[in-house]
Design a protein around this motif. Sequence first.
Motif, short mmCIF file in Angstrom:
data_model
loop_
_atom_site.label_atom_id
_atom_site.label_comp_id
_atom_site.label_asym_id
_atom_site.label_seq_id
_atom_site.Cartn_x
_atom_site.Cartn_y
_atom_site.Cartn_z
N GLN A 51 38.84 46.61 39.29
CA GLN A 51 40.16 47.06 38.85
C GLN A 51 40.13 48.52 38.44
N PHE A 82 48.82 40.73 41.19
CA PHE A 82 47.60 40.10 40.69
C PHE A 82 47.88 39.21 39.48
N GLN A 83 48.76 39.66 38.59
CA GLN A 83 49.08 38.86 37.41
C GLN A 83 49.80 37.57 37.77
N CYS A 129 48.98 35.82 40.38
CA CYS A 129 47.95 34.93 40.92
C CYS A 129 46.83 34.63 39.92
N GLU A 130 46.63 35.50 38.95
CA GLU A 130 45.46 35.42 38.07
C GLU A 130 45.29 34.06 37.38
N SER A 184 34.56 38.95 40.12
CA SER A 184 35.60 38.75 39.13
C SER A 184 36.88 38.27 39.81
N LYS A 185 37.88 37.90 39.02
CA LYS A 185 39.15 37.46 39.59
C LYS A 185 39.80 38.56 40.42
N PHE A 186 39.74 39.78 39.91
CA PHE A 186 40.37 40.89 40.63
C PHE A 186 39.65 41.16 41.94
N PHE A 217 40.66 38.67 44.51
CA PHE A 217 42.01 38.99 44.95
C PHE A 217 42.00 40.13 45.97
#
Length: 412
Positions: A113, A139-140, A142-143, A155-157, A160
């Motif tokens: 990020q 992103f928020q 889907c997070e 990581s999640k980001f 994505f």
Amino acid sequence: MPVCCVVYGCSNRSGREKNKRFYRVPKVVVHKAEQFKKLTEERRKKWLSNLHLRSGGAESSNARVCSDHFIRDAGCQTDLTMEDIERMEDVLRQNTTELGDLRTKALDTKFNQESFENNEEKTKFYTGLPNFLVLLQVFQLCEPYITCGPMSVLSKFEQFILVLLRLRLNLPLKDLAFRFNISLSTASRIWHKLIDILHESTSFIIEWPERHVLQATMPMGFRQAFGCRVAVIVDCFEVFIERPSNLLARAQTWSNYKHHHTVKFLIGVAPQGYVTYISCAWGGRVSDKQITIQSGLLKNLLPGDIVLADRGFDIADSVGFYCASLKMPAFTRGKSQLSAYEVEETRKIANVRIHVERVIGLVRRKYQILQSRAVPIEHMLTKPGEALALIDKIGVICCALSNLSVSVVPLE
């Protein structure tokens, strides 16, 4: 806590002799470079040889030597000259600058990020979205549904971004595995999982607008040609796929227009230049008319609406069933030439209908997976318990993300 001088025969204490200083006995530093370790060993040996210390006193972590045992007014205790110190400072500054440059370069090669936050060009190139703020908003969405445990490599980001990279640049999974330093199976698992999450989180962006919204924001070009009655411009586009092994599937996906195996999407674009409808993927053999009638797009029409289409959409009867009208270029079949009225109508339709081709071109340029030479055949399969295939979800995601960019249709 008061400390005592560890020199044999000295009774000075820090709590009693307030005017004296107490210095720690140097230790051997082992967690830095080998040269630094040798330097600290030599320094400790000199201290121990010059001072008559009590037995075991120097090994304590609180071992101190008072200022009575140092030469007064001797200056700095070093063999270095000022020139040596200045030269070392110059080298230190140079190394600090080089380290900062290396950190910046290393950050540019990563996909976390922080690397996207202050780099708009990187955001546009790798995601197709206009800026980092829009990327963060998607992103928020889907997070909450992306899993990332203590043993997760990415990581999640980063998960994505991996999916957006493939949609945007049509990169093979093997390439993504190398870029993110993960296995091919991990990259494939993240791809299939995040596509489902992205589809559920962004499909609401493609929405058929209310009539009063369309009329209030109708571009001037449409107002001059058809008033405020145009509801949608329809067209189809095709995506190349691998050759199916099943003979029936080969026949259903063969496109005589593209001379290749394809799947076909029906797309509806509002006069404002945003995608308001995207159908599921159909075999390339099916006609534009059949997709339009069976996809359910016409159910969104209201009495008095106008639908703009190309010559292949022979759907006037179906559109008329909803008390709407179809406008498409006139045919010259059976005529020597078009009448003046037909020429003028065709010119008006062509001037505004071109926007749907511009939108399709924008979506395919932004997300090159739709320009693939051959989408894998497994993307056409539907998982048990699901109604949509992976290619259907990819089409929705690409159109939804394209809606977040600036429209290609001028308002004035």
